[in-house]
Design a protein around this motif. Sequence first.
Motif: not given
Length: 69
Positions: A43-49
């Motif tokens: 989820l953090t990877d998605i938000v950062n992207y």
Amino acid sequence: TTTMAEIEAWTAQAIADKTWLIFMFHQIDGDLNQTLGVTPEFLTDIVNYVNTTTIDVVTVGQGVSLMNN
């Protein structure tokens, strides 16, 4: 089973088409046996992207309101 490459492709397509893209998760936890959830790290990877793109992030209510304009 969704990959980051899929997230990136869907986001790019939504930007190109000026369409609404909804990411929905049934749970956020580290239990990899759950097929409808994601890990907090993913989820953090998605938000950062998403934060690196030009896509507008809105709530469902805001999106509905925009469609009625």
